[in-house]
Design an enzyme around this catalytic site. Structure first.
Site, PDB file in Angstrom:
ATOM      1  N   LYS A  13      -5.304  17.886  -2.209  1.00 54.14           N
ATOM      2  CA  LYS A  13      -4.318  18.959  -2.026  1.00 54.14           C
ATOM      3  C   LYS A  13      -3.506  19.225  -3.297  1.00 54.14           C
ATOM      4  O   LYS A  13      -3.310  20.374  -3.684  1.00 54.14           O
ATOM      5  CB  LYS A  13      -3.350  18.620  -0.877  1.00 54.14           C
ATOM      6  CG  LYS A  13      -4.016  18.471   0.471  1.00 54.14           C
ATOM      7  CD  LYS A  13      -3.010  18.224   1.582  1.00 54.14           C
ATOM      8  CE  LYS A  13      -2.258  16.919   1.462  1.00 54.14           C
ATOM      9  NZ  LYS A  13      -3.114  15.713   1.545  1.00 54.14           N
ATOM     10  N   ARG A  88       4.400  17.768   8.002  1.00 54.22           N
ATOM     11  CA  ARG A  88       3.532  16.622   8.274  1.00 54.22           C
ATOM     12  C   ARG A  88       3.351  16.406   9.768  1.00 54.22           C
ATOM     13  O   ARG A  88       2.484  15.650  10.181  1.00 54.22           O
ATOM     14  CB  ARG A  88       4.148  15.350   7.677  1.00 54.22           C
ATOM     15  CG  ARG A  88       3.969  15.237   6.182  1.00 54.22           C
ATOM     16  CD  ARG A  88       4.533  13.927   5.670  1.00 54.22           C
ATOM     17  NE  ARG A  88       4.606  13.897   4.217  1.00 54.22           N
ATOM     18  CZ  ARG A  88       3.634  13.496   3.422  1.00 54.22           C
ATOM     19  NH1 ARG A  88       2.500  13.102   3.929  1.00 54.22           N
ATOM     20  NH2 ARG A  88       3.794  13.499   2.116  1.00 54.22           N
ATOM     21  N   ARG A 123     -10.598   4.972  -7.523  1.00 56.36           N
ATOM     22  CA  ARG A 123      -9.559   5.398  -8.466  1.00 56.36           C
ATOM     23  C   ARG A 123      -8.960   4.210  -9.213  1.00 56.36           C
ATOM     24  O   ARG A 123      -8.719   3.159  -8.639  1.00 56.36           O
ATOM     25  CB  ARG A 123      -8.435   6.146  -7.731  1.00 56.36           C
ATOM     26  CG  ARG A 123      -8.902   7.493  -7.203  1.00 56.36           C
ATOM     27  CD  ARG A 123      -7.777   8.486  -7.001  1.00 56.36           C
ATOM     28  NE  ARG A 123      -6.788   8.110  -6.011  1.00 56.36           N
ATOM     29  CZ  ARG A 123      -6.042   8.997  -5.352  1.00 56.36           C
ATOM     30  NH1 ARG A 123      -6.203  10.299  -5.570  1.00 56.36           N
ATOM     31  NH2 ARG A 123      -5.139   8.595  -4.478  1.00 56.36           N
ATOM     32  N   ARG A 156      -4.225   1.172  -7.683  1.00 52.70           N
ATOM     33  CA  ARG A 156      -2.899   1.282  -7.073  1.00 52.70           C
ATOM     34  C   ARG A 156      -2.935   0.733  -5.655  1.00 52.70           C
ATOM     35  O   ARG A 156      -3.941   0.829  -4.976  1.00 52.70           O
ATOM     36  CB  ARG A 156      -2.472   2.758  -7.011  1.00 52.70           C
ATOM     37  CG  ARG A 156      -2.056   3.339  -8.339  1.00 52.70           C
ATOM     38  CD  ARG A 156      -1.496   4.724  -8.214  1.00 52.70           C
ATOM     39  NE  ARG A 156      -1.750   5.331  -6.901  1.00 52.70           N
ATOM     40  CZ  ARG A 156      -1.559   6.610  -6.624  1.00 52.70           C
ATOM     41  NH1 ARG A 156      -1.127   7.422  -7.557  1.00 52.70           N
ATOM     42  NH2 ARG A 156      -1.797   7.097  -5.432  1.00 52.70           N
ATOM     43  N   ARG A 167      -3.235   4.935   6.125  1.00 47.48           N
ATOM     44  CA  ARG A 167      -2.752   6.306   5.866  1.00 47.48           C
ATOM     45  C   ARG A 167      -3.592   7.334   6.628  1.00 47.48           C
ATOM     46  O   ARG A 167      -3.064   8.332   7.119  1.00 47.48           O
ATOM     47  CB  ARG A 167      -2.784   6.597   4.357  1.00 47.48           C
ATOM     48  CG  ARG A 167      -1.712   5.809   3.595  1.00 47.48           C
ATOM     49  CD  ARG A 167      -1.881   5.964   2.104  1.00 47.48           C
ATOM     50  NE  ARG A 167      -1.527   7.300   1.652  1.00 47.48           N
ATOM     51  CZ  ARG A 167      -1.901   7.810   0.482  1.00 47.48           C
ATOM     52  NH1 ARG A 167      -2.644   7.091  -0.346  1.00 47.48           N
ATOM     53  NH2 ARG A 167      -1.537   9.021   0.129  1.00 47.48           N
TER      54      ARG A 167
END
Length: 210
Positions: A13, A88, A123, A156, A167
């Site tokens: 996004k 959200r 990542r 991370r 999440r």
């Protein structure tokens, strides 16, 4: 053009919002950024948000909506904007409606949980300069070493598999119902995630009739 970008964490996004900003010549309004700006500028709503954050509590919806209303009233939003990171939940969407904030389209970037797990687990970020890499899509020349400054690359906490799963669970429970909410209002446009960032941008622009 007043848009909302929906999608699971890691759907892209933020990246797409940056591209659409330039294409449509409207600002991206990111909740995190405006919250920080409102606190820094000491606006009444910003100070209210700060009291919750300092106490380690979630900022209530009415304060978030107040901060967004303040931001959308600024001159650069006169021709439209892209909302990233809000709403959200259904409660936030209803609060935006009550505040008189309307949208032309709601774009939902459709991507499987498996693809997100793969994308986020790959990542890596440089501890020294913050440069981003991806073990498959944008690998460093030497594994574990930053091309730019030679710093070491780490994963991370947000991108660790257990965190990503958690999440995604929250997204499916709290945010995904927004698709039905906006579909009922005739605003939802689903865009399948494409093989590249550019192709996804083109698919979004196509959905918007551009």
């Amino acid at each position: 053009m007043k848009l909302i970008l929906l999608g699971a964490p890691g759907a892209g996004k933020g990246t797409q919002a940056e591209i659409l900003c330039k294409e449509l010549n409207v600002p991206t309004v990111s909740t995190g950024n405006i919250l920080r700006a409102a606190i820094k500028n000491g606006t009444p709503t910003g100070l209210k948000a700060k009291t919750f954050m300092d106490a380690g509590r979630l900022v209530p919806d009415e304060v978030i909506i107040g901060i967004i209303s303040e931001r959308l009233a600024e001159l650069d939003c006169a021709n439209g904007y892209i909302l990233d990171g809000v709403p959200r939940t259904i409660a936030q969407a209803e609060a935006l409606e009550r505040a008189g904030i309307r949208f032309d389209s709601v774009i939902s970037i459709e991507i499987t949980d498996e693809a997100i797990m793969e994308r986020m687990s790959g990542r890596r970020v440089c501890e020294a300069c913050g440069a981003s890499y991806h073990m498959v899509a944008v690998p460093p020349k030497t594994e574990g070493v930053c091309d730019k400054c030679g710093g070491s690359l780490t994963q991370r906490k947000d991108d660790e598999p257990e965190t990503v799963k958690a999440r995604l669970t929250v997204y499916h429970k709290e945010t995904e119902p927004l698709k039905a909410f906006y579909a009922e209002r005739g605003l939802l446009k689903k865009v399948e995630n494409q093989a590249s960032v550019e192709e996804t941008s083109q698919a979004i622009l196509h959905a918007l009739g551009r």
